[in-house]
Design a protein around this motif. Structure first.
Motif, PDB file in Angstrom:
ATOM      1  N   THR A  23       0.750  -1.136  -0.100  1.00  0.00           N
ATOM      2  CA  THR A  23       0.076  -0.053   0.125  1.00  0.00           C
ATOM      3  C   THR A  23       0.797   1.227  -0.082  1.00  0.00           C
ATOM      4  O   THR A  23       0.474   2.307  -0.195  1.00  0.00           O
ATOM      5  CB  THR A  23      -0.972   0.135   1.241  1.00  0.00           C
ATOM      6  OG1 THR A  23      -0.158  -0.191   2.414  1.00  0.00           O
ATOM      7  CG2 THR A  23      -1.894  -1.056   1.064  1.00  0.00           C
ATOM      8  N   ALA A  24       2.072   1.116   0.358  1.00  0.00           N
ATOM      9  CA  ALA A  24       2.946   2.401   0.517  1.00  0.00           C
ATOM     10  C   ALA A  24       3.330   2.732  -0.791  1.00  0.00           C
ATOM     11  O   ALA A  24       3.691   3.898  -1.361  1.00  0.00           O
ATOM     12  CB  ALA A  24       4.316   1.969   1.221  1.00  0.00           C
ATOM     13  N   PHE A  25       3.089   1.918  -1.945  1.00  0.00           N
ATOM     14  CA  PHE A  25       3.589   2.210  -3.407  1.00  0.00           C
ATOM     15  C   PHE A  25       2.263   2.066  -4.141  1.00  0.00           C
ATOM     16  O   PHE A  25       2.448   2.319  -5.317  1.00  0.00           O
ATOM     17  CB  PHE A  25       4.432   1.021  -3.902  1.00  0.00           C
ATOM     18  CG  PHE A  25       5.699   1.044  -3.290  1.00  0.00           C
ATOM     19  CD1 PHE A  25       6.732   2.370  -3.544  1.00  0.00           C
ATOM     20  CD2 PHE A  25       6.204   0.011  -2.310  1.00  0.00           C
ATOM     21  CE1 PHE A  25       7.924   2.256  -2.907  1.00  0.00           C
ATOM     22  CE2 PHE A  25       7.362  -0.093  -1.921  1.00  0.00           C
ATOM     23  CZ  PHE A  25       8.407   1.252  -1.871  1.00  0.00           C
ATOM     24  N   SER A  26       1.047   2.025  -3.687  1.00  0.00           N
ATOM     25  CA  SER A  26      -0.096   2.108  -4.353  1.00  0.00           C
ATOM     26  C   SER A  26      -0.407   3.070  -5.292  1.00  0.00           C
ATOM     27  O   SER A  26      -0.647   4.228  -4.720  1.00  0.00           O
ATOM     28  CB  SER A  26      -1.346   1.431  -3.454  1.00  0.00           C
ATOM     29  OG  SER A  26      -1.537   2.647  -2.674  1.00  0.00           O
ATOM     30  N   GLN A  27      -0.460   2.819  -6.241  1.00  0.00           N
ATOM     31  CA  GLN A  27      -0.961   3.935  -7.282  1.00  0.00           C
ATOM     32  C   GLN A  27      -2.234   3.617  -8.153  1.00  0.00           C
ATOM     33  O   GLN A  27      -2.259   2.455  -8.300  1.00  0.00           O
ATOM     34  CB  GLN A  27       0.271   4.055  -8.528  1.00  0.00           C
ATOM     35  CG  GLN A  27       1.470   5.000  -8.095  1.00  0.00           C
ATOM     36  CD  GLN A  27       1.265   6.259  -7.937  1.00  0.00           C
ATOM     37  OE1 GLN A  27       1.030   6.480  -6.895  1.00  0.00           O
ATOM     38  NE2 GLN A  27       0.791   6.900  -9.116  1.00  0.00           N
ATOM     39  N   PHE A  28      -2.801   4.662  -8.469  1.00  0.00           N
ATOM     40  CA  PHE A  28      -4.119   4.449  -9.057  1.00  0.00           C
ATOM     41  C   PHE A  28      -4.204   5.072 -10.357  1.00  0.00           C
ATOM     42  O   PHE A  28      -4.085   6.426 -10.486  1.00  0.00           O
ATOM     43  CB  PHE A  28      -5.181   5.052  -8.207  1.00  0.00           C
ATOM     44  CG  PHE A  28      -5.515   4.244  -7.066  1.00  0.00           C
ATOM     45  CD1 PHE A  28      -6.380   3.097  -6.863  1.00  0.00           C
ATOM     46  CD2 PHE A  28      -4.733   4.523  -5.662  1.00  0.00           C
ATOM     47  CE1 PHE A  28      -6.693   2.486  -5.802  1.00  0.00           C
ATOM     48  CE2 PHE A  28      -5.033   3.804  -4.674  1.00  0.00           C
ATOM     49  CZ  PHE A  28      -6.004   2.790  -4.575  1.00  0.00           C
ATOM     50  N   VAL A  38     -13.645   2.754 -13.473  1.00  0.00           N
ATOM     51  CA  VAL A  38     -12.579   3.394 -12.369  1.00  0.00           C
ATOM     52  C   VAL A  38     -13.199   3.523 -11.089  1.00  0.00           C
ATOM     53  O   VAL A  38     -12.347   2.910 -10.055  1.00  0.00           O
ATOM     54  CB  VAL A  38     -12.241   4.766 -12.766  1.00  0.00           C
ATOM     55  CG1 VAL A  38     -11.452   5.317 -11.844  1.00  0.00           C
ATOM     56  CG2 VAL A  38     -11.503   4.709 -14.168  1.00  0.00           C
ATOM     57  N   LEU A  39     -14.384   3.834 -10.888  1.00  0.00           N
ATOM     58  CA  LEU A  39     -15.033   3.853  -9.448  1.00  0.00           C
ATOM     59  C   LEU A  39     -15.164   2.420  -8.861  1.00  0.00           C
ATOM     60  O   LEU A  39     -15.022   2.228  -7.821  1.00  0.00           O
ATOM     61  CB  LEU A  39     -16.296   4.767  -9.702  1.00  0.00           C
ATOM     62  CG  LEU A  39     -16.369   6.018  -9.777  1.00  0.00           C
ATOM     63  CD1 LEU A  39     -17.730   6.793  -9.924  1.00  0.00           C
ATOM     64  CD2 LEU A  39     -15.299   6.690  -8.978  1.00  0.00           C
ATOM     65  N   THR A  40     -15.480   1.564  -9.555  1.00  0.00           N
ATOM     66  CA  THR A  40     -15.634   0.193  -9.349  1.00  0.00           C
ATOM     67  C   THR A  40     -14.228  -0.523  -8.762  1.00  0.00           C
ATOM     68  O   THR A  40     -13.932  -1.146  -7.710  1.00  0.00           O
ATOM     69  CB  THR A  40     -16.208  -0.735 -10.323  1.00  0.00           C
ATOM     70  OG1 THR A  40     -17.593  -0.236 -10.731  1.00  0.00           O
ATOM     71  CG2 THR A  40     -16.381  -2.216  -9.876  1.00  0.00           C
ATOM     72  N   ASP A  41     -13.176  -0.058  -9.582  1.00  0.00           N
ATOM     73  CA  ASP A  41     -11.848  -0.626  -9.345  1.00  0.00           C
ATOM     74  C   ASP A  41     -11.355  -0.123  -8.048  1.00  0.00           C
ATOM     75  O   ASP A  41     -10.710  -0.821  -7.352  1.00  0.00           O
ATOM     76  CB  ASP A  41     -10.960  -0.230 -10.565  1.00  0.00           C
ATOM     77  CG  ASP A  41      -9.667  -1.119 -10.664  1.00  0.00           C
ATOM     78  OD1 ASP A  41      -9.804  -2.464 -10.464  1.00  0.00           O
ATOM     79  OD2 ASP A  41      -8.529  -0.565 -10.767  1.00  0.00           O
ATOM     80  N   SER A  46      -9.576  -0.276  -2.636  1.00  0.00           N
ATOM     81  CA  SER A  46      -9.327   0.817  -1.266  1.00  0.00           C
ATOM     82  C   SER A  46     -10.532   0.568  -0.494  1.00  0.00           C
ATOM     83  O   SER A  46     -11.310  -0.309  -0.528  1.00  0.00           O
ATOM     84  CB  SER A  46      -9.330   2.088  -2.021  1.00  0.00           C
ATOM     85  OG  SER A  46     -10.495   2.622  -2.279  1.00  0.00           O
ATOM     86  N   GLY A  47     -10.592   1.253   0.451  1.00  0.00           N
ATOM     87  CA  GLY A  47     -11.660   1.243   1.639  1.00  0.00           C
ATOM     88  C   GLY A  47     -12.875   2.499   1.174  1.00  0.00           C
ATOM     89  O   GLY A  47     -13.799   2.444   1.795  1.00  0.00           O
ATOM     90  N   TYR A  48     -12.725   2.877   0.089  1.00  0.00           N
ATOM     91  CA  TYR A  48     -13.756   3.947  -0.252  1.00  0.00           C
ATOM     92  C   TYR A  48     -14.753   3.210  -1.202  1.00  0.00           C
ATOM     93  O   TYR A  48     -14.736   2.301  -1.713  1.00  0.00           O
ATOM     94  CB  TYR A  48     -13.255   4.863  -1.253  1.00  0.00           C
ATOM     95  CG  TYR A  48     -12.096   5.713  -0.716  1.00  0.00           C
ATOM     96  CD1 TYR A  48     -12.598   6.652   0.238  1.00  0.00           C
ATOM     97  CD2 TYR A  48     -10.765   5.678  -1.018  1.00  0.00           C
ATOM     98  CE1 TYR A  48     -11.502   7.656   0.866  1.00  0.00           C
ATOM     99  CE2 TYR A  48      -9.608   6.349  -0.458  1.00  0.00           C
ATOM    100  CZ  TYR A  48     -10.133   7.194   0.374  1.00  0.00           C
ATOM    101  OH  TYR A  48      -9.289   8.269   0.954  1.00  0.00           O
ATOM    102  N   ARG A  49     -16.056   3.532  -0.760  1.00  0.00           N
ATOM    103  CA  ARG A  49     -17.258   3.312  -1.648  1.00  0.00           C
ATOM    104  C   ARG A  49     -17.917   4.436  -2.244  1.00  0.00           C
ATOM    105  O   ARG A  49     -18.009   5.655  -1.582  1.00  0.00           O
ATOM    106  CB  ARG A  49     -18.419   2.785  -0.547  1.00  0.00           C
ATOM    107  CG  ARG A  49     -17.626   1.395   0.118  1.00  0.00           C
ATOM    108  CD  ARG A  49     -17.655   0.230  -1.065  1.00  0.00           C
ATOM    109  NE  ARG A  49     -16.984  -0.860  -0.252  1.00  0.00           N
ATOM    110  CZ  ARG A  49     -15.543  -1.207  -0.478  1.00  0.00           C
ATOM    111  NH1 ARG A  49     -15.103  -0.447  -1.423  1.00  0.00           N
ATOM    112  NH2 ARG A  49     -15.087  -2.065  -0.038  1.00  0.00           N
TER     113      ARG A  49
END
Length: 95
Positions: A23-28, A38-41, A46-49
């Motif tokens: 997660t330290a390197f997570s890029q979107f 995009v929103l589904t992915d 992530s923890g977002y909804r």
């Protein structure tokens, strides 16, 4: 050939990189992708909804390049370019 001092430092650095959480390197990164994808992915990674009307996003494509810290701001900017707003929920801790 590297001396023992430098080779030990390089081996230690490589070892530390493998121990760091991914997660330290997570890029979107999304380049002109369908907004619904995009929103589904993002929800899956992530923890977002997100709550949205599919009819509003059906024909939209967005571009996002963000890390975890700047993700919501980048989604907000990308949607704003399409005349849409990202509004936080009632508790204010999720988007």
């Amino acid at each position: 050939m590297l001396t023992g001092k430098y080779s030990s430092a390089i081996i230690l650095l490589i070892f530390i990189l493998f121990l760091l959480p991914s997660t330290a390197f997570s890029q979107f990164i999304y380049e002109d992708e369908p907004a619904i994808f995009v929103l589904t992915d993002i929800q899956e990674k992530s923890g977002y909804r997100f709550l949205y009307r599919e009819s509003l996003l059906a024909d939209l494509s967005i571009t996002i390049d963000a890390d975890r810290n700047s993700l919501i701001d980048e989604v907000r900017k990308s949607l704003r370019k399409k005349q849409l707003r990202l509004i936080p929920d009632a508790t204010g801790d999720r988007f």
